[in-house]
Design a protein around this motif. Structure first.
Motif, PDB file in Angstrom:
ATOM      1  N   HIS A  62       7.839  19.968  67.624  1.00 58.43           N
ATOM      2  CA  HIS A  62       6.879  19.034  67.037  1.00 58.43           C
ATOM      3  C   HIS A  62       5.522  19.700  66.845  1.00 58.43           C
ATOM      4  O   HIS A  62       5.093  20.486  67.691  1.00 58.43           O
ATOM      5  CB  HIS A  62       6.702  17.809  67.940  1.00 58.43           C
ATOM      6  CG  HIS A  62       7.975  17.069  68.190  1.00 58.43           C
ATOM      7  ND1 HIS A  62       8.310  16.560  69.423  1.00 58.43           N
ATOM      8  CD2 HIS A  62       9.013  16.774  67.364  1.00 58.43           C
ATOM      9  CE1 HIS A  62       9.490  15.967  69.353  1.00 58.43           C
ATOM     10  NE2 HIS A  62       9.939  16.086  68.124  1.00 58.43           N
ATOM     11  N   GLU A  63       4.848  19.364  65.750  1.00 56.63           N
ATOM     12  CA  GLU A  63       3.501  19.891  65.544  1.00 56.63           C
ATOM     13  C   GLU A  63       2.535  19.177  66.483  1.00 56.63           C
ATOM     14  O   GLU A  63       2.563  17.961  66.618  1.00 56.63           O
ATOM     15  CB  GLU A  63       3.044  19.706  64.097  1.00 56.63           C
ATOM     16  CG  GLU A  63       1.659  20.290  63.841  1.00 56.63           C
ATOM     17  CD  GLU A  63       1.229  20.257  62.385  1.00 56.63           C
ATOM     18  OE1 GLU A  63       0.369  19.419  62.062  1.00 56.63           O
ATOM     19  OE2 GLU A  63       1.760  21.054  61.590  1.00 56.63           O
ATOM     20  N   ARG A  64       1.704  19.959  67.145  1.00 63.95           N
ATOM     21  CA  ARG A  64       0.703  19.415  68.066  1.00 63.95           C
ATOM     22  C   ARG A  64      -0.663  19.951  67.671  1.00 63.95           C
ATOM     23  O   ARG A  64      -0.809  21.133  67.313  1.00 63.95           O
ATOM     24  CB  ARG A  64       1.009  19.821  69.518  1.00 63.95           C
ATOM     25  CG  ARG A  64       2.430  19.529  69.964  1.00 63.95           C
ATOM     26  CD  ARG A  64       2.742  18.034  69.937  1.00 63.95           C
ATOM     27  NE  ARG A  64       2.009  17.301  70.947  1.00 63.95           N
ATOM     28  CZ  ARG A  64       2.486  17.080  72.176  1.00 63.95           C
ATOM     29  NH1 ARG A  64       3.677  17.558  72.539  1.00 63.95           N
ATOM     30  NH2 ARG A  64       1.798  16.380  73.046  1.00 63.95           N
ATOM     31  N   THR A  65      -1.667  19.097  67.742  1.00 65.17           N
ATOM     32  CA  THR A  65      -3.034  19.509  67.434  1.00 65.17           C
ATOM     33  C   THR A  65      -3.914  19.304  68.657  1.00 65.17           C
ATOM     34  O   THR A  65      -3.597  18.512  69.550  1.00 65.17           O
ATOM     35  CB  THR A  65      -3.616  18.708  66.263  1.00 65.17           C
ATOM     36  OG1 THR A  65      -3.777  17.340  66.650  1.00 65.17           O
ATOM     37  CG2 THR A  65      -2.701  18.788  65.038  1.00 65.17           C
ATOM     38  N   ASP A  66      -5.037  19.978  68.672  1.00 66.94           N
ATOM     39  CA  ASP A  66      -5.956  19.883  69.801  1.00 66.94           C
ATOM     40  C   ASP A  66      -6.469  18.469  69.999  1.00 66.94           C
ATOM     41  O   ASP A  66      -6.710  18.033  71.128  1.00 66.94           O
ATOM     42  CB  ASP A  66      -7.141  20.829  69.595  1.00 66.94           C
ATOM     43  CG  ASP A  66      -7.902  20.512  68.311  1.00 66.94           C
ATOM     44  OD1 ASP A  66      -9.053  20.062  68.386  1.00 66.94           O
ATOM     45  OD2 ASP A  66      -7.332  20.699  67.229  1.00 66.94           O
ATOM     46  N   SER A  67      -6.623  17.709  68.916  1.00 65.29           N
ATOM     47  CA  SER A  67      -7.194  16.364  69.012  1.00 65.29           C
ATOM     48  C   SER A  67      -6.314  15.424  69.836  1.00 65.29           C
ATOM     49  O   SER A  67      -6.808  14.435  70.393  1.00 65.29           O
ATOM     50  CB  SER A  67      -7.427  15.778  67.625  1.00 65.29           C
ATOM     51  OG  SER A  67      -6.211  15.666  66.910  1.00 65.29           O
ATOM     52  N   GLU A  68      -5.004  15.721  69.926  1.00 65.27           N
ATOM     53  CA  GLU A  68      -4.103  14.887  70.720  1.00 65.27           C
ATOM     54  C   GLU A  68      -4.470  14.882  72.202  1.00 65.27           C
ATOM     55  O   GLU A  68      -4.144  13.935  72.925  1.00 65.27           O
ATOM     56  CB  GLU A  68      -2.666  15.376  70.588  1.00 65.27           C
ATOM     57  CG  GLU A  68      -2.062  15.254  69.210  1.00 65.27           C
ATOM     58  CD  GLU A  68      -0.646  15.795  69.195  1.00 65.27           C
ATOM     59  OE1 GLU A  68       0.136  15.424  70.101  1.00 65.27           O
ATOM     60  OE2 GLU A  68      -0.323  16.595  68.301  1.00 65.27           O
ATOM     61  N   PHE A  69      -5.142  15.944  72.642  1.00 66.63           N
ATOM     62  CA  PHE A  69      -5.414  16.097  74.063  1.00 66.63           C
ATOM     63  C   PHE A  69      -6.829  15.691  74.447  1.00 66.63           C
ATOM     64  O   PHE A  69      -7.211  15.807  75.609  1.00 66.63           O
ATOM     65  CB  PHE A  69      -5.144  17.544  74.480  1.00 66.63           C
ATOM     66  CG  PHE A  69      -3.787  18.027  74.039  1.00 66.63           C
ATOM     67  CD1 PHE A  69      -2.639  17.440  74.541  1.00 66.63           C
ATOM     68  CD2 PHE A  69      -3.665  19.039  73.098  1.00 66.63           C
ATOM     69  CE1 PHE A  69      -1.387  17.866  74.129  1.00 66.63           C
ATOM     70  CE2 PHE A  69      -2.415  19.471  72.677  1.00 66.63           C
ATOM     71  CZ  PHE A  69      -1.273  18.875  73.188  1.00 66.63           C
ATOM     72  N   HIS A  70      -7.596  15.223  73.480  1.00 61.24           N
ATOM     73  CA  HIS A  70      -8.942  14.748  73.787  1.00 61.24           C
ATOM     74  C   HIS A  70      -8.837  13.535  74.720  1.00 61.24           C
ATOM     75  O   HIS A  70      -7.944  12.705  74.585  1.00 61.24           O
ATOM     76  CB  HIS A  70      -9.698  14.380  72.523  1.00 61.24           C
ATOM     77  CG  HIS A  70     -10.095  15.572  71.709  1.00 61.24           C
ATOM     78  ND1 HIS A  70     -10.844  15.477  70.557  1.00 61.24           N
ATOM     79  CD2 HIS A  70      -9.853  16.900  71.886  1.00 61.24           C
ATOM     80  CE1 HIS A  70     -11.040  16.690  70.060  1.00 61.24           C
ATOM     81  NE2 HIS A  70     -10.441  17.563  70.845  1.00 61.24           N
ATOM     82  N   GLY A  71      -9.746  13.460  75.655  1.00 62.01           N
ATOM     83  CA  GLY A  71      -9.687  12.427  76.678  1.00 62.01           C
ATOM     84  C   GLY A  71      -9.187  12.966  78.008  1.00 62.01           C
ATOM     85  O   GLY A  71      -9.273  12.293  79.031  1.00 62.01           O
ATOM     86  N   ARG A  72      -8.640  14.194  77.976  1.00 64.63           N
ATOM     87  CA  ARG A  72      -8.210  14.873  79.193  1.00 64.63           C
ATOM     88  C   ARG A  72      -8.842  16.260  79.241  1.00 64.63           C
ATOM     89  O   ARG A  72      -9.170  16.829  78.199  1.00 64.63           O
ATOM     90  CB  ARG A  72      -6.688  15.028  79.214  1.00 64.63           C
ATOM     91  CG  ARG A  72      -5.918  13.773  79.528  1.00 64.63           C
ATOM     92  CD  ARG A  72      -4.436  13.960  79.293  1.00 64.63           C
ATOM     93  NE  ARG A  72      -4.117  13.890  77.875  1.00 64.63           N
ATOM     94  CZ  ARG A  72      -2.904  14.124  77.367  1.00 64.63           C
ATOM     95  NH1 ARG A  72      -1.920  14.472  78.173  1.00 64.63           N
ATOM     96  NH2 ARG A  72      -2.686  14.028  76.072  1.00 64.63           N
ATOM     97  N   LEU A  73      -9.010  16.784  80.428  1.00 61.91           N
ATOM     98  CA  LEU A  73      -9.345  18.194  80.532  1.00 61.91           C
ATOM     99  C   LEU A  73      -8.128  19.003  80.095  1.00 61.91           C
ATOM    100  O   LEU A  73      -6.990  18.540  80.196  1.00 61.91           O
ATOM    101  CB  LEU A  73      -9.716  18.574  81.970  1.00 61.91           C
ATOM    102  CG  LEU A  73     -10.901  17.865  82.622  1.00 61.91           C
ATOM    103  CD1 LEU A  73     -11.175  18.469  83.994  1.00 61.91           C
ATOM    104  CD2 LEU A  73     -12.142  17.937  81.760  1.00 61.91           C
ATOM    105  N   MET A  74      -8.364  20.210  79.608  1.00 57.45           N
ATOM    106  CA  MET A  74      -7.265  21.101  79.251  1.00 57.45           C
ATOM    107  C   MET A  74      -7.381  22.407  80.025  1.00 57.45           C
ATOM    108  O   MET A  74      -8.483  22.948  80.181  1.00 57.45           O
ATOM    109  CB  MET A  74      -7.268  21.406  77.750  1.00 57.45           C
ATOM    110  CG  MET A  74      -6.879  20.258  76.862  1.00 57.45           C
ATOM    111  SD  MET A  74      -6.542  20.817  75.151  1.00 57.45           S
ATOM    112  CE  MET A  74      -8.143  21.454  74.667  1.00 57.45           C
ATOM    113  N   LEU A  75      -6.250  22.900  80.490  1.00 62.01           N
ATOM    114  CA  LEU A  75      -6.129  24.268  80.995  1.00 62.01           C
ATOM    115  C   LEU A  75      -5.315  25.025  79.971  1.00 62.01           C
ATOM    116  O   LEU A  75      -4.111  24.756  79.788  1.00 62.01           O
ATOM    117  CB  LEU A  75      -5.445  24.289  82.361  1.00 62.01           C
ATOM    118  CG  LEU A  75      -6.273  23.808  83.552  1.00 62.01           C
ATOM    119  CD1 LEU A  75      -5.399  23.716  84.797  1.00 62.01           C
ATOM    120  CD2 LEU A  75      -7.459  24.744  83.803  1.00 62.01           C
TER     121      LEU A  75
END
Length: 211
Positions: A62-75
């Motif tokens: 599946h295509e994933r973009t950075d905006s999907e993870f906004h609202g969480r910290l990312m490692l």
């Protein structure tokens, strides 16, 4: 002399440097290769923007973009599945840190971005990433897509031929990037950082950004 508003806050100890980023870094020309010293300088003192948008393919295709993870910290970690030691060690530490965070770990999204897209297909990542944590997302893409996101994160990587005909390894920087809930750069953990040290740095960030 670095003005106070631009001065990074550096946490040192147990193999950890975490440089908190300023929001005032300006645009800089794209560079595909940097020396280790240049990269360290950029990451520690926010000489240039670090991170940015991406559109890549996960281990399920599946295509994933950075905006999907906004609202969480990312490692965010760049590596490759054929890496013999550094990548597995750091990914294990990331997974353990998430477990040690307990329920708070759900507010942190771990992401593994391959620097070897020719071999690290979505199907191969699907076998690899669950070894480290059930919520770890593996991302791959075209050579250009991987180069673009690596450049945005100031990652160096290059194929290195091995003696066996046609075989190669990948030389790469191996920092763990900590990004805030809006995808902005907070700092980095170097290779070999322990899970306990990651938790020590991440937990206050979760508390601070929860308000």
């Amino acid at each position: 002399m670095i003005p106070p508003i631009l001065r990074g806050i550096v946490y040192a100890g147990a193999g950890l440097w975490l440089a908190l980023a300023s929001a005032l870094a300006g645009d800089a020309p794209r560079q595909s290769t940097r020396s280790a010293a240049e990269i360290m300088d950029i990451l520690m003192w926010n000489r240039e923007p670090v991170g940015g948008p991406f559109a890549l393919t996960d281990q399920a295709g599946h295509e994933r973009t950075d905006s999907e993870f906004h609202g969480r910290l990312m490692l965010v970690y760049f590596g490759f599945t054929y890496c013999p030691d550094v990548c597995p060690t750091d990914l294990q530490a990331i997974g353990l840190a998430l477990d040690k965070l307990g329920p708070d770990g759900d507010q942190v999204q771990p992401i593994f971005i391959t620097v070897d897209p020719a071999r690290d297909t979505a199907a191969h990542l699907a076998e690899y990433v669950p070894l480290f944590h059930p919520r770890l997302i593996g991302l791959t893409g075209s050579d250009d897509a991987i180069r673009n996101v690596a450049d945005a994160y100031k990652v160096y990587y290059a194929q290195v031929p091995l003696k066996d005909a046609g075989d190669y390894t990948v030389d790469h920087t191996a920092y763990i990037y900590l990004m805030d809930r809006d995808g902005n750069y907070l700092g980095f953990f170097p290779p070999g950082t322990s899970a306990d040290r990651m938790v020590e740095i991440i937990r206050p960030r979760l508390a601070a950004q929860a308000h």
